[in-house]
Design an enzyme around this catalytic site. Structure first.
Site, PDB file in Angstrom:
ATOM      1  N   CYS A   1      -0.172   1.619   9.317  1.00  0.00           N
ATOM      2  CA  CYS A   1       0.586   1.129   8.660  1.00  0.00           C
ATOM      3  C   CYS A   1       0.185  -0.328   8.388  1.00  0.00           C
ATOM      4  O   CYS A   1      -0.026  -1.101   9.492  1.00  0.00           O
ATOM      5  CB  CYS A   1       1.895   1.011   9.287  1.00  0.00           C
ATOM      6  SG  CYS A   1       3.067   0.252   8.945  1.00  0.00           S
TER       7      CYS A   1
ATOM      8  N   CYS B   1       6.898  -7.181   6.478  1.00  0.00           N
ATOM      9  CA  CYS B   1       8.278  -6.663   7.109  1.00  0.00           C
ATOM     10  C   CYS B   1       8.670  -7.620   8.102  1.00  0.00           C
ATOM     11  O   CYS B   1       7.810  -8.344   8.695  1.00  0.00           O
ATOM     12  CB  CYS B   1       7.874  -5.438   7.982  1.00  0.00           C
ATOM     13  SG  CYS B   1       9.325  -4.497   8.820  1.00  0.00           S
TER      14      CYS B   1
ATOM     15  N   GLU C   1       0.812  -1.358  -0.062  1.00  0.00           N
ATOM     16  CA  GLU C   1       0.037   0.158  -0.033  1.00  0.00           C
ATOM     17  C   GLU C   1       0.972   1.265   0.020  1.00  0.00           C
ATOM     18  O   GLU C   1       2.116   1.279   0.413  1.00  0.00           O
ATOM     19  CB  GLU C   1      -1.050   0.072   1.256  1.00  0.00           C
ATOM     20  CG  GLU C   1      -0.141  -0.162   2.519  1.00  0.00           C
ATOM     21  CD  GLU C   1      -1.180  -0.336   3.645  1.00  0.00           C
ATOM     22  OE1 GLU C   1      -1.637   0.580   4.521  1.00  0.00           O
ATOM     23  OE2 GLU C   1      -1.607  -1.668   3.721  1.00  0.00           O
TER      24      GLU C   1
ATOM     25  N   CYS D   1       3.506   8.495   0.747  1.00  0.00           N
ATOM     26  CA  CYS D   1       4.075   7.597   1.836  1.00  0.00           C
ATOM     27  C   CYS D   1       4.008   6.367   1.289  1.00  0.00           C
ATOM     28  O   CYS D   1       3.130   5.708   0.615  1.00  0.00           O
ATOM     29  CB  CYS D   1       3.103   7.506   2.905  1.00  0.00           C
ATOM     30  SG  CYS D   1       3.634   6.260   4.223  1.00  0.00           S
TER      31      CYS D   1
ATOM     32  N   CYS E   1       2.488  -2.644  15.116  1.00  0.00           N
ATOM     33  CA  CYS E   1       2.512  -2.410  13.653  1.00  0.00           C
ATOM     34  C   CYS E   1       1.571  -3.685  13.090  1.00  0.00           C
ATOM     35  O   CYS E   1       1.952  -4.783  12.878  1.00  0.00           O
ATOM     36  CB  CYS E   1       3.947  -2.280  13.164  1.00  0.00           C
ATOM     37  SG  CYS E   1       3.839  -2.011  11.391  1.00  0.00           S
TER      38      CYS E   1
ATOM     39  N   CYS F   1       7.477  -5.309  14.903  1.00  0.00           N
ATOM     40  CA  CYS F   1       6.897  -4.531  15.983  1.00  0.00           C
ATOM     41  C   CYS F   1       5.656  -4.909  16.492  1.00  0.00           C
ATOM     42  O   CYS F   1       4.673  -5.316  15.681  1.00  0.00           O
ATOM     43  CB  CYS F   1       7.079  -3.225  15.493  1.00  0.00           C
ATOM     44  SG  CYS F   1       8.797  -2.720  14.887  1.00  0.00           S
TER      45      CYS F   1
HETATM   46  N1  SAH Z   1      10.128   0.203   9.134  1.00  0.00           N
HETATM   47  C1  SAH Z   1      10.169   1.761   9.223  1.00  0.00           C
HETATM   48  C2  SAH Z   1       9.230   2.399   8.257  1.00  0.00           C
HETATM   49  C3  SAH Z   1       7.623   1.910   8.244  1.00  0.00           C
HETATM   50  S1  SAH Z   1       6.824   2.380   9.720  1.00  0.00           S
HETATM   51  C4  SAH Z   1      10.125   2.391  10.557  1.00  0.00           C
HETATM   52  O1  SAH Z   1      10.237   1.405  11.574  1.00  0.00           O
HETATM   53  O2  SAH Z   1      10.421   3.273  10.798  1.00  0.00           O
HETATM   54  C5  SAH Z   1       6.468   3.979   9.789  1.00  0.00           C
HETATM   55  C6  SAH Z   1       6.143   4.665  11.001  1.00  0.00           C
HETATM   56  O3  SAH Z   1       4.835   4.108  11.529  1.00  0.00           O
HETATM   57  C7  SAH Z   1       7.022   4.011  12.003  1.00  0.00           C
HETATM   58  O4  SAH Z   1       7.450   5.097  13.107  1.00  0.00           O
HETATM   59  C8  SAH Z   1       6.170   2.971  12.932  1.00  0.00           C
HETATM   60  O5  SAH Z   1       6.678   2.610  14.041  1.00  0.00           O
HETATM   61  C9  SAH Z   1       4.947   3.688  12.707  1.00  0.00           C
HETATM   62  N2  SAH Z   1       3.827   2.918  13.067  1.00  0.00           N
HETATM   63  C10 SAH Z   1       3.614   1.696  12.865  1.00  0.00           C
HETATM   64  N3  SAH Z   1       2.405   1.181  13.252  1.00  0.00           N
HETATM   65  C11 SAH Z   1       1.623   2.133  13.941  1.00  0.00           C
HETATM   66  C12 SAH Z   1       0.633   2.426  14.499  1.00  0.00           C
HETATM   67  N4  SAH Z   1      -0.261   1.590  14.768  1.00  0.00           N
HETATM   68  N5  SAH Z   1       0.209   3.698  15.097  1.00  0.00           N
HETATM   69  C13 SAH Z   1       1.227   4.417  15.009  1.00  0.00           C
HETATM   70  N6  SAH Z   1       2.286   4.440  14.566  1.00  0.00           N
HETATM   71  C14 SAH Z   1       2.505   3.336  13.714  1.00  0.00           C
END
Ligand code: SAH
Length: 338
Positions: free
Chosen positions: A330, A110, A90, A103, A117, A114
């Site tokens: 995300c 991935c 996406e 974006c 995420c 995390c």
């Molecule tokens: N892998 C990279 C880029 C993709 S995520 C990274 O970790 O930076 C882009 C951003 O969205 C990151 O800061 C991630 O931690 C955040 N993110 C992911 N899931 C989220 C959520 N549920 N709420 C808020 N931010 C989120």
């Protein structure tokens, strides 16, 4: 057949040279694709029919299929793309008064897992090629008939784990002959891959480095970001300092506020301590619920956290939430359709 989008300008010029094609053909084709949004060679009318046919025998302009497009009431548009192997990613358009941000995703899924995420929850499939990354931008510009002027690698995937293709894509994004977006309007966001940050510090590029921090102690960070077990906070901050020294630019930190997990004044104080020697901006993001055990920090507590950072000399802002009504967190859209 090769995807012509996988070639940056120099690579395509070299390729054409080997094929005994004039170098200026590269400029013409870049112009057609990246400025005029041509998605087939057939429409490139300043190239002879014979030449178009010759190029079509070797190359395709490989665009993904638009599977789903969702518009938010705030102007945010979310796209789900399908590549020819059936994999989906996406990308999102976000509208601000001064810019239109794309974006984009760098990987299918991935591997970092995390805890908060949605992308991680669907697992990891593969890296995207630079052409597949660029085709998201082209696809969005074509679909919305609009020019994107700011790019963030904050979609699906960890850009630093697909380093070479991401850098190649950035060459085209910033190339005046292609997307012509200034380097300072491109952000690479990383969960903290130290090797990648160090490599980027030696790259002749001036992009914005954004670190997804989300916690100010190793204990807490490792609980929500397994990557922290490989690269500790100390190693990460050391790498950021090296980057800062090499580029002499502000670094951005992303900090998701999770209710009663990392949003106390004690957390803020620890954050101030680890950021004190670094020129930075902190973006506070209230957690976007993805069905994990975490909850969103209430706005009043987020404001107290923000004020504490500011009072201690750190530039901080609570990032406006965009596209909430269309599952902008995300990885969400893809999960719904998997
Ligand atoms: N892998 C990279 C880029 C993709 S995520 C990274 O970790 O930076 C882009 C951003 O969205 C990151 O800061 C991630 O931690 C955040 N993110 C992911 N899931 C989220 C959520 N549920 N709420 C808020 N931010 C989120």
């Amino acid at each position: 057949m090769e995807n012509i989008l996988d070639y940056d300008y120099t690579a395509l010029k070299n390729k054409f040279e080997m094929e005994k094609l004039e170098p200026y053909r590269t400029t013409q084709i870049f112009d057609w694709i990246y400025k005029k949004h041509a998605t087939s060679f057939a429409v490139m009318t300043n190239l002879s029919k014979q030449l178009r046919e010759r190029i079509s025998m070797k190359f395709i302009i490989d665009m993904p299929e638009l599977v789903k497009k969702t518009k938010s009431s705030d102007g945010t548009v979310k796209f789900l793309w399908k590549y020819s192997d059936g994999n989906t990613v996406e990308s999102v358009i976000l509208r601000y008064p001064d810019r239109i941000t794309g974006c984009i995703s760098s990987q299918v899924g991935c591997p970092l897992n995390c805890a908060f995420c949605a992308t991680g929850m669907s697992g990891y499939v593969r890296n995207l090629t630079s052409g597949e990354i660029l085709s998201q931008i082209l696809g969005m510009e074509i679909s919305e008939n609009e020019k994107i002027n700011n790019i963030v690698f904050m979609g699906m995937g960890e850009p630093m784990l697909n380093y070479d293709e991401v850098i190649k894509a950035i060459h085209v994004i910033t190339d005046p002959k292609a997307f012509k977006i200034s380097q300072r309007r491109v952000s690479i966001s990383t969960a903290g891959i130290v090797d990648g940050i160090l490599k980027l510090s030696e790259e002749p590029l001036d992009v914005i480095l954004s670190i997804s921090l989300h916690a100010s102690t190793d204990d807490k960070r490792s609980m929500i970001m397994p990557v922290n077990k490989k690269y500790s906070l100390e190693d990460l901050m050391e790498a950021v300092k090296i980057y800062q020294k090499a580029k002499d630019r502000r670094v951005t930190f992303e900090y998701i506020l999770f209710d009663k997990f990392n949003d106390s004044l004690d957390d803020a104080q620890k954050l101030v301590k680890i950021l004190k020697d670094i020129k930075c901006n902190v973006n506070l993001i209230r957690y976007n619920d993805t069905g994990s055990t975490f909850k969103k920090t209430p706005m009043d507590r987020a404001e107290i956290f923000e004020k504490f950072l500011k009072d201690n000399g750190i530039e901080a802002v609570i990032r406006a939430e965009k596209g909430e009504d269309i599952s902008a967190a995300c990885g969400q859209l893809r999960r719904q359709t998997l």
